[in-house]
Design a protein around this motif. Structure first.
Motif, short mmCIF file in Angstrom:
data_model
loop_
_atom_site.label_atom_id
_atom_site.label_comp_id
_atom_site.label_asym_id
_atom_site.label_seq_id
_atom_site.Cartn_x
_atom_site.Cartn_y
_atom_site.Cartn_z
N CYS A 1 -1.17 6.67 9.68
CA CYS A 1 -0.23 7.34 8.77
C CYS A 1 -0.10 6.56 7.48
CB CYS A 1 1.14 7.49 9.44
SG CYS A 1 1.14 8.52 10.93
N LEU A 2 -0.07 5.24 7.60
CA LEU A 2 0.01 4.39 6.42
C LEU A 2 -1.25 4.55 5.57
CD1 LEU A 2 1.27 0.73 6.43
CD2 LEU A 2 -0.86 1.29 5.29
N ALA A 3 -2.41 4.61 6.21
CA ALA A 3 -3.67 4.78 5.47
C ALA A 3 -3.67 6.10 4.70
CB ALA A 3 -4.85 4.73 6.44
N HIS A 4 -3.14 7.16 5.33
CA HIS A 4 -3.03 8.45 4.64
C HIS A 4 -2.09 8.33 3.45
CE1 HIS A 4 -2.72 12.67 3.86
NE2 HIS A 4 -1.49 12.80 4.35
N GLY A 5 -0.96 7.65 3.65
CA GLY A 5 -0.01 7.45 2.56
C GLY A 5 -0.61 6.66 1.41
N PHE A 6 -1.40 5.64 1.74
CA PHE A 6 -2.02 4.82 0.69
C PHE A 6 -3.00 5.65 -0.13
CE2 PHE A 6 -4.50 1.29 -1.10
CZ PHE A 6 -3.47 0.46 -1.52
N ASP A 7 -3.71 6.56 0.54
CA ASP A 7 -4.61 7.46 -0.20
C ASP A 7 -3.83 8.34 -1.17
OD1 ASP A 7 -6.88 6.54 1.06
OD2 ASP A 7 -6.98 8.17 2.52
N ILE A 8 -2.67 8.81 -0.74
CA ILE A 8 -1.87 9.72 -1.56
C ILE A 8 -1.33 9.03 -2.81
CG2 ILE A 8 0.32 10.99 -1.63
CD1 ILE A 8 -0.20 11.85 1.25
N ILE A 9 -0.86 7.79 -2.66
CA ILE A 9 -0.22 7.11 -3.79
C ILE A 9 -1.21 6.33 -4.66
CG2 ILE A 9 1.98 6.93 -2.60
CD1 ILE A 9 1.37 4.00 -2.01
N SER A 10 -2.44 6.21 -4.21
CA SER A 10 -3.44 5.46 -4.99
C SER A 10 -3.75 6.18 -6.30
CB SER A 10 -4.72 5.29 -4.17
OG SER A 10 -4.50 4.43 -3.09
N PRO A 11 -4.13 5.43 -7.36
CA PRO A 11 -4.35 3.99 -7.34
C PRO A 11 -3.06 3.18 -7.40
CG PRO A 11 -4.76 4.84 -9.54
CD PRO A 11 -4.46 6.02 -8.67
N VAL A 12 -3.06 2.07 -6.70
CA VAL A 12 -1.97 1.10 -6.76
C VAL A 12 -2.58 -0.20 -7.28
CG1 VAL A 12 -0.13 -0.08 -5.52
CG2 VAL A 12 -0.85 2.20 -4.78
N THR A 13 -2.34 -0.48 -8.53
CA THR A 13 -3.00 -1.60 -9.20
C THR A 13 -2.33 -2.92 -8.84
OG1 THR A 13 -3.45 -0.12 -11.06
CG2 THR A 13 -3.76 -2.48 -11.44
N VAL A 14 -3.14 -3.91 -8.52
CA VAL A 14 -2.61 -5.25 -8.25
C VAL A 14 -1.86 -5.74 -9.49
CG1 VAL A 14 -3.22 -7.66 -7.82
CG2 VAL A 14 -4.36 -5.84 -6.55
N GLY A 15 -0.65 -6.22 -9.29
CA GLY A 15 0.19 -6.66 -10.39
C GLY A 15 1.36 -5.73 -10.64
N GLN A 16 1.28 -4.49 -10.14
CA GLN A 16 2.41 -3.58 -10.28
C GLN A 16 3.60 -4.10 -9.48
OE1 GLN A 16 0.74 0.27 -9.04
NE2 GLN A 16 0.88 0.97 -11.17
N LYS A 17 4.78 -3.75 -9.98
CA LYS A 17 6.01 -4.17 -9.31
C LYS A 17 6.35 -3.14 -8.23
CE LYS A 17 10.57 -6.06 -10.37
NZ LYS A 17 11.60 -6.25 -11.42
N ILE A 18 6.39 -3.60 -6.97
CA ILE A 18 6.53 -2.69 -5.83
C ILE A 18 7.77 -3.04 -5.03
CG2 ILE A 18 5.43 -1.87 -3.70
CD1 ILE A 18 2.73 -2.66 -4.96
#
Length: 346
Positions: free
Chosen positions: A154-171
């Motif tokens: 489920c997490l992998a599916h979620g990561f696909d949906i919200i990508s791209p998630v750039t390293v350095g972004q504030k999360i």
């Protein structure tokens, strides 16, 4: 065999003895269960807050791993002794959604036909599953780790949906139950370091320290104080793992311009939130929902191989194992937040 059955009409949960199920169809696999997790969705089901099979008593458990002990005549890729993990979700393979590659929206299958929610699941010593929902586990993955395949899918599916998630972004991650902890693991694995976790339960925040990620760990009260003292206290991405409507409402107010909100946690169906459409418009905010795990089980198994014991150590994650007979204690500790997750060990 021992199993934990649930009757929705009476909200009755009980430990029972049942016959070992048999392979009755050529495409079925009989699995001896090794580990079976208790999901937050299971708690919602037990409390009558999430849809499930209301027509008959059934065995709960949609997160489990085990060993193949019997196969149907059409099963060629599995044999007795194979170590496997089970994807509880499937589509009908006939409707528009299934043909469009979206079986999680299938009105016949999808979340309306889930193993452990509508069909007998893994809170039992044995479980039958169709071959299309069974995945072989590599030698580098333990059955203990494989019990986390479903939530990680489920997490992998979620990561696909919200990508791209750039390293350095504030999360920001809101909610540090097991799902929040797995998001912490995934983001750290991907190289993210500018991550804050908000969680009201001090036990859960303490457990997160065991993962040694260096992420900022704060309470929701501290989160609000930071917002009040600094008007620029914003996040580029917020992943809500709490399913708690007030937390989701608050998250919208601390999204940066162009920010993304991922609603990952499962809120009760009747829950509501209020947001200002003008803020969504003016700041070009993006709100994403994530529903289960279409075609993401292979990605999940890849994540497990990459994470290994560095991230998926039960003790570090705050996971405790129980025999089936201790199901009441397991559920109670999970509700209290004393542990991050309970898993039945056979």
């Amino acid at each position: 065999m021992e199993a934990i059955n649930f009757t929705a009409k009476t909200k009755k949960l009980e430990l029972v003895n049942l016959p070992v199920p048999k392979v009755t169809k050529p495409d079925q696999v009989l699995i001896k269960v090794a580990y079976a997790g208790i999901c937050g969705t299971d708690l919602h089901i037990i409390q009558g807050e999430f849809p499930c099979n209301e027509n008959e008593t059934f065995t709960l458990g949609h997160e489990f791993s085990g060993t193949v002990v019997d196969v149907g005549s059409d099963v060629k890729i599995f044999k007795k002794g194979d170590r496997v993990s089970v994807d509880p979700n499937s589509g009908c393979n006939s409707c528009e959604f299934c043909h469009s590659g979206k079986p999680h929206f299938c009105p016949i299958g999808g979340i309306s036909n889930t193993i452990g929610i509508y069909r007998n699941g893994g809170w039992a010593e044995y479980c039958v599953a169709p071959i299309v929902q069974v995945h072989k586990v590599s030698d580098t993955i333990t059955l203990e780790q494989a019990a986390l395949t479903e939530p990680l899918s489920c997490l992998a599916h979620g990561f696909d949906i919200i990508s791209p998630v750039t390293v350095g972004q504030k999360i920001l991650i809101t909610g540090a139950g097991i799902i929040g902890s797995l998001w912490v693991c995934n983001l750290h694995l991907q190289g993210h370091r500018n991550v804050t976790v908000s969680e009201p339960n001090s036990n859960r925040l303490q457990m997160l320290k065991n993962l040694n990620t260096g992420f900022k760990l704060i309470t929701p009260d501290q989160l609000k104080k930071n917002q009040q003292s600094d008007p620029n206290y914003k996040f580029d991405l917020i992943i809500d793992c709490s399913g708690y409507p007030p937390a989701i409402e608050h998250a919208v107010t601390i999204l940066n311009k162009g920010g993304k909100l991922c609603i990952f946690g499962v809120a009760p169906p009747h829950a509501e939130i209020k947001i200002k459409p003008f803020d969504v418009y003016m700041n070009e905010l993006k709100i994403f929902g994530v529903l289960i795990n279409p075609f993401s089980f292979p990605k999940s198994l890849g994540l497990i191989e990459a994470m290994g014991d560095r991230y998926l150590n039960y003790e570090n994650l705050g996971i405790k194992t129980f025999p089936l007979k201790q199901y009441k204690e397991a559920i109670e500790l999970l509700k209290k937040g004393t542990i991050a997750k309970a898993i039945f060990k056979f």
